[in-house]
Design a protein around this motif. Structure first.
Motif, PDB file in Angstrom:
ATOM      1  N   THR A  44       0.814  -1.224   0.000  1.00  0.00           N
ATOM      2  CA  THR A  44       0.000   0.000   0.000  1.00  0.00           C
ATOM      3  C   THR A  44       0.841   1.265   0.000  1.00  0.00           C
ATOM      4  O   THR A  44       0.314   2.352   0.228  1.00  0.00           O
ATOM      5  CB  THR A  44      -0.950   0.029   1.211  1.00  0.00           C
ATOM      6  N   ARG A  55       4.420   2.037  18.852  1.00  0.00           N
ATOM      7  CA  ARG A  55       3.185   1.938  18.069  1.00  0.00           C
ATOM      8  C   ARG A  55       2.857   0.494  17.684  1.00  0.00           C
ATOM      9  O   ARG A  55       1.810   0.239  17.109  1.00  0.00           O
ATOM     10  CB  ARG A  55       3.305   2.793  16.802  1.00  0.00           C
ATOM     11  N   ASP A  68       4.483  -9.967  10.289  1.00  0.00           N
ATOM     12  CA  ASP A  68       3.607  -8.811  10.126  1.00  0.00           C
ATOM     13  C   ASP A  68       3.574  -8.056  11.446  1.00  0.00           C
ATOM     14  O   ASP A  68       3.325  -8.637  12.499  1.00  0.00           O
ATOM     15  CB  ASP A  68       2.183  -9.233   9.743  1.00  0.00           C
ATOM     16  N   VAL A  70       1.563  -5.279  13.322  1.00  0.00           N
ATOM     17  CA  VAL A  70       0.295  -4.549  13.324  1.00  0.00           C
ATOM     18  C   VAL A  70       0.471  -3.365  14.269  1.00  0.00           C
ATOM     19  O   VAL A  70       0.819  -3.531  15.445  1.00  0.00           O
ATOM     20  CB  VAL A  70      -0.871  -5.445  13.792  1.00  0.00           C
ATOM     21  N   GLY A  73      -3.881   1.771  15.250  1.00  0.00           N
ATOM     22  CA  GLY A  73      -4.647   2.248  14.106  1.00  0.00           C
ATOM     23  C   GLY A  73      -4.883   1.177  13.060  1.00  0.00           C
ATOM     24  O   GLY A  73      -5.599   1.399  12.095  1.00  0.00           O
ATOM     25  N   GLY A  74      -4.235   0.008  13.201  1.00  0.00           N
ATOM     26  CA  GLY A  74      -4.484  -1.111  12.304  1.00  0.00           C
ATOM     27  C   GLY A  74      -3.571  -1.228  11.101  1.00  0.00           C
ATOM     28  O   GLY A  74      -3.668  -2.205  10.356  1.00  0.00           O
ATOM     29  N   ARG A  75      -2.689  -0.273  10.859  1.00  0.00           N
ATOM     30  CA  ARG A  75      -1.781  -0.382   9.718  1.00  0.00           C
ATOM     31  C   ARG A  75      -0.854  -1.575   9.932  1.00  0.00           C
ATOM     32  O   ARG A  75      -0.392  -1.828  11.043  1.00  0.00           O
ATOM     33  CB  ARG A  75      -0.974   0.891   9.554  1.00  0.00           C
ATOM     34  N   VAL A  76      -0.578  -2.307   8.848  1.00  0.00           N
ATOM     35  CA  VAL A  76       0.263  -3.497   8.920  1.00  0.00           C
ATOM     36  C   VAL A  76       1.522  -3.276   8.090  1.00  0.00           C
ATOM     37  O   VAL A  76       1.453  -2.850   6.936  1.00  0.00           O
ATOM     38  CB  VAL A  76      -0.487  -4.751   8.405  1.00  0.00           C
ATOM     39  N   TYR A  77       2.669  -3.589   8.691  1.00  0.00           N
ATOM     40  CA  TYR A  77       3.952  -3.567   7.986  1.00  0.00           C
ATOM     41  C   TYR A  77       4.462  -5.003   7.920  1.00  0.00           C
ATOM     42  O   TYR A  77       4.617  -5.657   8.955  1.00  0.00           O
ATOM     43  CB  TYR A  77       4.979  -2.701   8.716  1.00  0.00           C
ATOM     44  N   PRO A 129       4.477  -1.501   4.009  1.00  0.00           N
ATOM     45  CA  PRO A 129       3.063  -1.379   4.396  1.00  0.00           C
ATOM     46  C   PRO A 129       2.214  -2.232   3.450  1.00  0.00           C
ATOM     47  O   PRO A 129       2.432  -2.199   2.236  1.00  0.00           O
ATOM     48  CB  PRO A 129       2.769   0.114   4.257  1.00  0.00           C
ATOM     49  N   GLU A 131      -1.865  -4.279   2.823  1.00  0.00           N
ATOM     50  CA  GLU A 131      -3.241  -4.580   3.188  1.00  0.00           C
ATOM     51  C   GLU A 131      -3.389  -6.080   3.055  1.00  0.00           C
ATOM     52  O   GLU A 131      -3.119  -6.647   1.985  1.00  0.00           O
ATOM     53  CB  GLU A 131      -4.234  -3.866   2.259  1.00  0.00           C
ATOM     54  N   ASP A 135      -8.948  -8.436   5.053  1.00  0.00           N
ATOM     55  CA  ASP A 135      -9.080  -7.414   6.112  1.00  0.00           C
ATOM     56  C   ASP A 135      -9.963  -6.271   5.638  1.00  0.00           C
ATOM     57  O   ASP A 135     -10.117  -5.950   4.543  1.00  0.00           O
ATOM     58  CB  ASP A 135      -7.708  -6.849   6.516  1.00  0.00           C
TER      59      ASP A 135
END
Length: 135
Positions: A44, A55, A68, A70, A73-77, A129, A131, A135
């Protein structure tokens, strides 16, 4: 699950331990299912070298080479380790040490084995990053 931070002495001790103790049967069963553990993901944005440790909400280990992270805020790297980290996927837990509040691609993680003892230490890759599918 938050990563477990371990003391520098414990990291140094990992040099003496080549890998986590598992039976050949446990390793074979794990290796056969490792590829199926990595969920599909779509990038993304541009990969980054570091993420803020305060974070990180959860980590999800997918085999010996994919983690992964997390974030709040839910952003995944997604981090694809440059080399396979023996025992990481089987144990599904690791520790790290940082003094700057960031986890970076130049840092290492140490597999935490059962019974509690440090295992192999492995380098990280860049943080992409993503998605996750579904999800």
């Amino acid at each position: 699950m938050r990563p477990i931070l371990i003391a520098p002495a414990a990291i140094a001790a990992s040099a003496a331990l080549a890998a986590c103790a598992t039976t050949p049967e446990e390793r074979s069963a794990y290796e056969a299912s490792e590829a199926a553990k990595v969920p599909a993901a779509t990038p993304t944005g541009e990969a980054v070298s570091c993420i803020q440790t305060n974070r990180i909400r959860e980590t999800r280990v997918h085999g010996d080479s994919v983690i992964d992270f997390v974030m709040d805020g839910g952003r995944v790297y997604r981090n694809r380790l440059p080399n396979r980290c023996s025992g990481l996927g089987f144990e599904e837990r690791f520790g790290y040490e940082t003094h700057i509040g960031q986890l970076c691609s130049t840092d290492t993680i140490t597999v935490l084995c059962s019974p509690p003892q440090p295992g192999p230490t492995c380098g990280l890759g860049e943080f992409q990053p993503v998605e996750l599918a579904g999800d």
